[in-house]
Write a protein that holds these residues in place. Structure first.
Motif, PDB file in Angstrom:
ATOM      1  N   UNK A   1     -26.501  85.073  -8.221  1.00 51.56           N
ATOM      2  CA  UNK A   1     -26.780  85.311  -6.816  1.00 51.56           C
ATOM      3  C   UNK A   1     -25.723  84.561  -6.017  1.00 51.56           C
ATOM      4  N   UNK A   2     -25.001  85.295  -5.162  1.00 48.38           N
ATOM      5  CA  UNK A   2     -23.864  84.728  -4.447  1.00 48.38           C
ATOM      6  C   UNK A   2     -23.966  85.117  -2.977  1.00 48.38           C
ATOM      7  N   UNK A   3     -23.233  84.422  -2.082  1.00 54.40           N
ATOM      8  CA  UNK A   3     -23.194  84.829  -0.676  1.00 54.40           C
ATOM      9  C   UNK A   3     -22.673  86.250  -0.511  1.00 54.40           C
ATOM     10  N   UNK A   4     -23.062  86.882   0.585  1.00 58.81           N
ATOM     11  CA  UNK A   4     -22.707  88.291   0.799  1.00 58.81           C
ATOM     12  C   UNK A   4     -21.203  88.480   0.847  1.00 58.81           C
ATOM     13  N   UNK A   5     -20.489  87.565   1.503  1.00 56.60           N
ATOM     14  CA  UNK A   5     -19.033  87.703   1.598  1.00 56.60           C
ATOM     15  C   UNK A   5     -18.374  87.643   0.220  1.00 56.60           C
ATOM     16  N   UNK A   6     -18.866  86.754  -0.645  1.00 54.15           N
ATOM     17  CA  UNK A   6     -18.304  86.668  -1.984  1.00 54.15           C
ATOM     18  C   UNK A   6     -18.662  87.899  -2.805  1.00 54.15           C
ATOM     19  N   UNK A   7     -19.857  88.433  -2.608  1.00 52.58           N
ATOM     20  CA  UNK A   7     -20.258  89.642  -3.340  1.00 52.58           C
ATOM     21  C   UNK A   7     -19.351  90.813  -3.001  1.00 52.58           C
TER      22      UNK A   7
ATOM     23  N   UNK B   1     -34.324  78.459   6.355  1.00 48.39           N
ATOM     24  CA  UNK B   1     -33.004  78.900   5.908  1.00 48.39           C
ATOM     25  C   UNK B   1     -33.188  80.096   4.985  1.00 48.39           C
ATOM     26  N   UNK B   2     -33.369  81.261   5.580  1.00 50.11           N
ATOM     27  CA  UNK B   2     -33.600  82.474   4.790  1.00 50.11           C
ATOM     28  C   UNK B   2     -32.407  82.736   3.885  1.00 50.11           C
ATOM     29  N   UNK B   3     -32.634  83.239   2.679  1.00 46.80           N
ATOM     30  CA  UNK B   3     -31.528  83.494   1.749  1.00 46.80           C
ATOM     31  C   UNK B   3     -30.527  84.487   2.342  1.00 46.80           C
ATOM     32  N   UNK B   4     -29.274  84.149   2.249  1.00 45.28           N
ATOM     33  CA  UNK B   4     -28.201  85.035   2.692  1.00 45.28           C
ATOM     34  C   UNK B   4     -27.348  85.488   1.513  1.00 45.28           C
ATOM     35  N   UNK B   5     -27.920  85.384   0.301  1.00 42.62           N
ATOM     36  CA  UNK B   5     -27.155  85.765  -0.888  1.00 42.62           C
ATOM     37  C   UNK B   5     -27.697  87.068  -1.453  1.00 42.62           C
ATOM     38  N   UNK B   6     -26.988  87.577  -2.415  1.00 42.57           N
ATOM     39  CA  UNK B   6     -27.366  88.835  -3.061  1.00 42.57           C
ATOM     40  C   UNK B   6     -27.055  88.744  -4.545  1.00 42.57           C
ATOM     41  N   UNK B   7     -27.724  89.578  -5.322  1.00 44.93           N
ATOM     42  CA  UNK B   7     -27.519  89.559  -6.776  1.00 44.93           C
ATOM     43  C   UNK B   7     -26.291  90.372  -7.140  1.00 44.93           C
ATOM     44  N   UNK B   8     -25.498  89.872  -8.079  1.00 43.13           N
ATOM     45  CA  UNK B   8     -24.313  90.581  -8.583  1.00 43.13           C
ATOM     46  C   UNK B   8     -24.349  90.570 -10.102  1.00 43.13           C
ATOM     47  N   UNK B   9     -23.794  91.623 -10.685  1.00 41.57           N
ATOM     48  CA  UNK B   9     -23.639  91.747 -12.138  1.00 41.57           C
ATOM     49  C   UNK B   9     -22.207  92.177 -12.373  1.00 41.57           C
TER      50      UNK B   9
END
Length: 498
Positions: A476-482, A433-441
């Motif tokens: 770190x959140x899912x791409x859609x939420x980012x 299950x490769x990470x599908x999230x990204x870092x947000x600030x």
């Protein structure tokens, strides 16, 4: 002489066992989990032994409550080795034990194909009657699905109740189903099985139609047998089946809504699949601490359970336990439980649990894959990746494990009871299950508390602090939420303030 009796009254206050004072004084243990309570309830309900079910009129069998007490097993060996035939009969014995019966004896008949009349042939049926008399058995269970004609002929030969493997599995499902949806699914499967096997008593119970009862068109020449008792039963069963299908369809919509919410959150979904009694629920408890029912019995789990877990890097996943499979699983059950089995369709990963201590674990793998292919084929979607997990290695021999390592090179070997291999299993699940999230600030205004709640629910918050503008969050959140948080980036907020 006068005797004065003084009666003193006092008030006694009864405190529940869960009251803090009682618990502290008696040093009671922790509250039992839901699985332990369910296991206690199931253990408290046992069948009464010694109730004879020998039939006075064998035609009444389908109208009776299925009762299993002292049973004799019989199977037909058509292909494979003798070890395979004995393993199949041993599995039938485990099914009978789960249903609450006592197995007295077992017979295997070697034939090219089952006898179309009595399933085992007239000679073997006479031998089976002698075994029934010698052991005092009141039920015969056949390791296969009998046609209505075979069922009738074999009952006349052995003079006791005869049921087949399908009826036995349906009885186990009926005992273990607890939710409203599970009970409706089992009832529908039982009625689909029962409908072609109803038997009547001839014209003696027919509804007479004629004269005024026949309506305006009735009269001389039109009087005669009307709707018979068996026709009435069939009509009522069909009506109830239609009602159950509507109810299950409505329940499916609720399940689909819950599943769509999980998919919208983009939290990885993992479905545990496998043969019955392979340790799926034990593995769910070991990975998430769910505390669901665990029992050394076939089909202990009929209600799907979803629990949250987390990997070592903090990523959250949802782990779902599903209904176990078995060889020759009745078609009625696959159709009735299709909405429950659809949990595997939307899963991002299938954890296929195999019982390493079983006599023939590779046959279990093939049986599970066959059922999964039937469920997934209807949706025309690519199946999720499969991770084979060989469980119960603490109960398997070294030779059997060596053979499984050679036959299943990509499998992970674990013991849900002792915890051995669970770290390696978590690592493999995280890799697949490769990470599908990204870092947000981001800096979320105080009037957008809903976004803060979504960050905590669907993401992994690394740092959060409050300032004059809003809540400053690094996560770190899912791409859609980012994408929906792009306008609240901390860099943009700092430049606007300056």
């Amino acid at each position: 002489m006068q005797v004065h009796v003084v009666v003193r009254t006092c008030t006694i206050e009864l405190l529940p066992m869960t009251h803090p004072e009682i618990r502290n004084s008696r040093q009671l243990g922790p509250e039992p989990s839901a699985g332990e309570l369910a296991l206690d309830d199931r253990s408290a309900l046992r069948r009464v032994a010694g109730l004879s079910t020998e039939l006075v009129d064998v035609s009444e069998v389908e109208y009776r409550q299925l009762r299993l007490e002292r049973v004799v097993l019989v199977g037909v060996w058509t292909d494979g080795s003798v070890a395979d035939a004995e393993a199949s009969l041993a599995e039938l014995a485990a099914l009978a034990k789960t249903a609450g019966s006592v197995v007295l004896d077992g017979l295997i008949q070697r034939r090219d194909r089952p006898d179309p009349s009595t399933y085992i042939g007239s000679g073997k049926a006479a031998e089976l009657r002698e075994v029934v008399l010698a052991t005092g058995a009141d039920t015969v269970i056949c390791d296969g699905e009998l046609s209505p004609a075979q069922l009738t002929a074999l009952e006349k030969a052995v003079k006791v109740k005869v049921i087949d493997r399908t009826a036995l599995i349906l009885d186990i499902f009926a005992q273990h189903a607890t939710s409203r949806e599970g009970k409706a699914q089992v009832s529908l499967a039982q009625m689909e099985y029962l409908l072609p096997r109803l038997r009547g008593w001839g014209d003696s119970l027919s509804r007479q139609a004629g004269g005024r009862a026949g309506g305006s068109t009735g009269g001389v020449g039109l009087r005669g047998p009307g709707e018979t008792k068996i026709e009435t039963d069939r009509r009522r069963i069909r009506q109830r089946m239609a009602r159950l299908r509507r109810d299950i369809k409505a329940m499916k919509q609720v399940r689909d809504t819950q599943r769509s919410r999980r998919l919208a959150s983009e939290v990885p979904s993992i479905a545990i699949v496998g043969y019955t009694n392979s340790g799926k629920s034990s593995l769910l408890n070991a990975l998430t601490g769910a505390g669901v029912l665990v029992d050394d019995a076939l089909f202990a789990t009929l209600e799907p359970t979803a629990r949250r877990g987390s990997f070592d890097d903090g990523r959250v996943f949802v782990l779902s336990d599903t209904v176990g499979f078995v060889r020759h699983l009745p078609t009625q059950l696959i159709e009735a439980f299709r909405s429950t089995l659809e949990e595997v369709v939307d899963a991002d990963l299938l954890v296929h649990v195999v019982d390493g201590s079983d006599v023939n674990p590779l046959a279990q793998v093939n049986a599970v894959r066959q059922v999964l292919s039937e469920v997934i084929a209807d949706h025309h979607e690519d199946p999720a990746p499969e991770l084979l997990v060989v469980n119960k290695i603490d109960a398997a021999s070294d030779l059997a494990l060596a053979q499984l390592r050679r036959a299943l090179p990509g499998a992970v070997f674990v013991s849900a009871r002792t915890g051995e291999g669970l770290d390696r299993l978590r690592q493999r699940m995280a890799e697949l299950l490769a990470p599908t999230d990204t870092a947000v600030d981001v800096v979320i205004p105080y009037d957008r508390g809903d976004l803060v709640a979504r960050l905590h629910a669907d993401g992994r918050v690394v740092q959060a602090e409050h300032n004059a503008v809003g809540t400053h969050i690094k996560a770190r959140v899912p791409v859609a939420l980012a994408a929906s948080l792009r306008e609240f980036s901390a860099a943009g907020a700092s430049s606007a303030s300056s």
